[in-house]
Design a protein around this motif. Structure first.
Motif, PDB file in Angstrom:
ATOM      1  N   THR A  62       0.841  -1.191   0.000  1.00  0.00           N
ATOM      2  CA  THR A  62       0.000   0.000   0.000  1.00  0.00           C
ATOM      3  C   THR A  62       0.877   1.243   0.000  1.00  0.00           C
ATOM      4  OG1 THR A  62      -0.120  -0.161   2.401  1.00  0.00           O
ATOM      5  CG2 THR A  62      -1.987  -1.055   1.152  1.00  0.00           C
ATOM      6  N   VAL A  63       0.342   2.319  -0.562  1.00  0.00           N
ATOM      7  CA  VAL A  63       1.022   3.615  -0.595  1.00  0.00           C
ATOM      8  C   VAL A  63      -0.029   4.710  -0.418  1.00  0.00           C
ATOM      9  CG1 VAL A  63       2.974   2.875  -2.016  1.00  0.00           C
ATOM     10  CG2 VAL A  63       0.898   3.696  -3.121  1.00  0.00           C
ATOM     11  N   PHE A  64       0.440   5.936  -0.268  1.00  0.00           N
ATOM     12  CA  PHE A  64      -0.461   7.081  -0.192  1.00  0.00           C
ATOM     13  C   PHE A  64      -0.386   7.891  -1.477  1.00  0.00           C
ATOM     14  CE2 PHE A  64      -0.144   6.826   4.541  1.00  0.00           C
ATOM     15  CZ  PHE A  64      -1.503   6.886   4.823  1.00  0.00           C
ATOM     16  N   PHE A  65      -1.527   8.358  -1.940  1.00  0.00           N
ATOM     17  CA  PHE A  65      -1.595   9.304  -3.051  1.00  0.00           C
ATOM     18  C   PHE A  65      -2.136  10.625  -2.512  1.00  0.00           C
ATOM     19  CE2 PHE A  65      -2.401   6.124  -6.781  1.00  0.00           C
ATOM     20  CZ  PHE A  65      -1.097   5.680  -6.681  1.00  0.00           C
ATOM     21  N   VAL A  66      -1.549  11.727  -2.950  1.00  0.00           N
ATOM     22  CA  VAL A  66      -2.056  13.048  -2.597  1.00  0.00           C
ATOM     23  C   VAL A  66      -3.190  13.379  -3.554  1.00  0.00           C
ATOM     24  CG1 VAL A  66      -1.518  15.512  -2.460  1.00  0.00           C
ATOM     25  CG2 VAL A  66       0.153  13.825  -1.664  1.00  0.00           C
ATOM     26  N   VAL A  67      -4.347  13.790  -2.993  1.00  0.00           N
ATOM     27  CA  VAL A  67      -5.503  14.106  -3.835  1.00  0.00           C
ATOM     28  C   VAL A  67      -5.963  15.555  -3.713  1.00  0.00           C
ATOM     29  CG1 VAL A  67      -6.320  11.710  -3.866  1.00  0.00           C
ATOM     30  CG2 VAL A  67      -7.171  13.278  -2.108  1.00  0.00           C
ATOM     31  N   GLU A  68      -5.421  16.290  -2.726  1.00  0.00           N
ATOM     32  CA  GLU A  68      -5.806  17.693  -2.567  1.00  0.00           C
ATOM     33  C   GLU A  68      -4.723  18.395  -1.750  1.00  0.00           C
ATOM     34  OE1 GLU A  68      -9.514  20.364  -0.786  1.00  0.00           O
ATOM     35  OE2 GLU A  68      -9.526  18.197  -0.520  1.00  0.00           O
ATOM     36  N   THR A  69      -4.428  19.651  -2.104  1.00  0.00           N
ATOM     37  CA  THR A  69      -3.436  20.441  -1.361  1.00  0.00           C
ATOM     38  C   THR A  69      -3.867  21.894  -1.286  1.00  0.00           C
ATOM     39  OG1 THR A  69      -2.133  21.029  -3.315  1.00  0.00           O
ATOM     40  CG2 THR A  69      -1.512  19.006  -2.175  1.00  0.00           C
ATOM     41  N   GLY A  70      -3.260  22.616  -0.367  1.00  0.00           N
ATOM     42  CA  GLY A  70      -3.485  24.052  -0.261  1.00  0.00           C
ATOM     43  C   GLY A  70      -2.461  24.676   0.661  1.00  0.00           C
ATOM     44  N   CYS A  71      -2.287  26.002   0.546  1.00  0.00           N
ATOM     45  CA  CYS A  71      -1.315  26.697   1.379  1.00  0.00           C
ATOM     46  C   CYS A  71      -1.717  28.156   1.552  1.00  0.00           C
ATOM     47  CB  CYS A  71       0.075  26.626   0.741  1.00  0.00           C
ATOM     48  SG  CYS A  71       1.387  27.383   1.734  1.00  0.00           S
ATOM     49  N   ARG A  72      -1.457  28.679   2.751  1.00  0.00           N
ATOM     50  CA  ARG A  72      -1.603  30.111   3.044  1.00  0.00           C
ATOM     51  C   ARG A  72      -0.240  30.617   3.500  1.00  0.00           C
ATOM     52  NH1 ARG A  72      -6.321  28.896   6.976  1.00  0.00           N
ATOM     53  NH2 ARG A  72      -4.448  28.009   7.809  1.00  0.00           N
ATOM     54  N   TYR A  73       0.137  31.777   3.011  1.00  0.00           N
ATOM     55  CA  TYR A  73       1.438  32.362   3.308  1.00  0.00           C
ATOM     56  C   TYR A  73       1.244  33.569   4.223  1.00  0.00           C
ATOM     57  CZ  TYR A  73       2.460  29.532  -0.772  1.00  0.00           C
ATOM     58  OH  TYR A  73       2.564  28.483  -1.650  1.00  0.00           O
ATOM     59  N   PHE A  74       2.010  33.604   5.297  1.00  0.00           N
ATOM     60  CA  PHE A  74       1.895  34.700   6.265  1.00  0.00           C
ATOM     61  C   PHE A  74       3.142  35.572   6.324  1.00  0.00           C
ATOM     62  CE2 PHE A  74      -0.963  31.339   7.699  1.00  0.00           C
ATOM     63  CZ  PHE A  74      -2.159  32.036   7.766  1.00  0.00           C
ATOM     64  N   SER A  75       4.316  34.959   6.194  1.00  0.00           N
ATOM     65  CA  SER A  75       5.576  35.712   6.198  1.00  0.00           C
ATOM     66  C   SER A  75       6.609  34.932   5.391  1.00  0.00           C
ATOM     67  CB  SER A  75       6.068  35.972   7.620  1.00  0.00           C
ATOM     68  OG  SER A  75       6.330  34.755   8.288  1.00  0.00           O
ATOM     69  N   GLU A  76       7.693  35.597   5.077  1.00  0.00           N
ATOM     70  CA  GLU A  76       8.686  34.994   4.198  1.00  0.00           C
ATOM     71  C   GLU A  76       9.586  33.989   4.917  1.00  0.00           C
ATOM     72  OE1 GLU A  76       9.479  38.431   0.906  1.00  0.00           O
ATOM     73  OE2 GLU A  76      10.649  38.527   2.762  1.00  0.00           O
ATOM     74  N   LEU A  77       9.985  32.986   4.149  1.00  0.00           N
ATOM     75  CA  LEU A  77      11.050  32.056   4.516  1.00  0.00           C
ATOM     76  C   LEU A  77      12.132  32.215   3.456  1.00  0.00           C
ATOM     77  CD1 LEU A  77       8.861  28.892   5.169  1.00  0.00           C
ATOM     78  CD2 LEU A  77      10.191  30.105   6.905  1.00  0.00           C
ATOM     79  N   ALA A  78      13.393  31.998   3.841  1.00  0.00           N
ATOM     80  CA  ALA A  78      14.490  32.100   2.878  1.00  0.00           C
ATOM     81  C   ALA A  78      15.709  31.373   3.419  1.00  0.00           C
ATOM     82  CB  ALA A  78      14.848  33.560   2.609  1.00  0.00           C
ATOM     83  N   PHE A  79      16.580  30.941   2.508  1.00  0.00           N
ATOM     84  CA  PHE A  79      17.865  30.398   2.921  1.00  0.00           C
ATOM     85  C   PHE A  79      18.628  31.514   3.622  1.00  0.00           C
ATOM     86  CE2 PHE A  79      22.389  29.832   2.244  1.00  0.00           C
ATOM     87  CZ  PHE A  79      22.568  28.547   2.709  1.00  0.00           C
ATOM     88  N   PRO A  80      19.234  31.275   4.770  1.00  0.00           N
ATOM     89  CA  PRO A  80      19.569  30.008   5.413  1.00  0.00           C
ATOM     90  C   PRO A  80      18.662  29.622   6.582  1.00  0.00           C
ATOM     91  CG  PRO A  80      20.981  31.693   6.322  1.00  0.00           C
ATOM     92  CD  PRO A  80      20.049  32.372   5.341  1.00  0.00           C
TER      93      PRO A  80
END
Length: 145
Positions: A62-80
């Motif tokens: 058995t495995v998992f399949f992704v069937v739906e996604t979403g994202c909300r952005y509040f502040s920046e991320l960056a390297f490092p």
């Protein structure tokens, strides 16, 4: 237009995985490109599944399949930046699970980005949904919100 959601805090999540950002994660605007957030969500959840021996991507029936996604952005991320990815289960069905993942920048207490995805547990050969095993269900319930 609806009101913008409020970001979650670390205390709202059940478990965490630490992920180091990479130079290539930044885009021309100097922050992490939006598609990288989805990669971090996937890395956090699947890393947890593998570390806990809850799924075998290469040899399991058995495995998992992704069937739906979403994202909300509040502040920046960056390297490092170092990202603490908080994981919680918010819905557990017969063959599916909804994860919510919060990406926390370094030691910050409020999420920089918060997303979700729905996994469906499927038979590897038939690609049909199948019942989540009791062992897997128990582990998912342990991180349920």
């Amino acid at each position: 237009m609806s009101e913008r959601s409020r970001p979650s805090a670390r205390a709202d999540y059940r478990m965490f995985r630490t992920i180091q950002t990479r130079w290539m994660d930044n885009d021309v605007y100097g922050h992490m490109n939006n598609v990288v957030h989805y990669s971090l969500f996937d890395t956090a959840v699947n890393g947890w599944l593998v570390e806990n021996r809850l799924i075998d991507f290469h040899g399991g029936e058995t495995v998992f399949f992704v069937v739906e996604t979403g994202c909300r952005y509040f502040s920046e991320l960056a390297f490092p930046d170092v990202v603490a990815a908080g994981i919680r289960v918010t819905k557990l069905g017969t063959s599916s699970v909804r994860y919510e993942i919060g990406l926390f920048r370094n030691d910050e207490d409020v999420v920089a980005a918060e997303g979700f995805f729905v996994h469906v547990f499927v038979d590897r050969a038939t690609r049909k949904a199948t019942v989540i095993t009791p062992e897997l269900r128990s582990a998912l319930e342990a991180i349920s919100a």
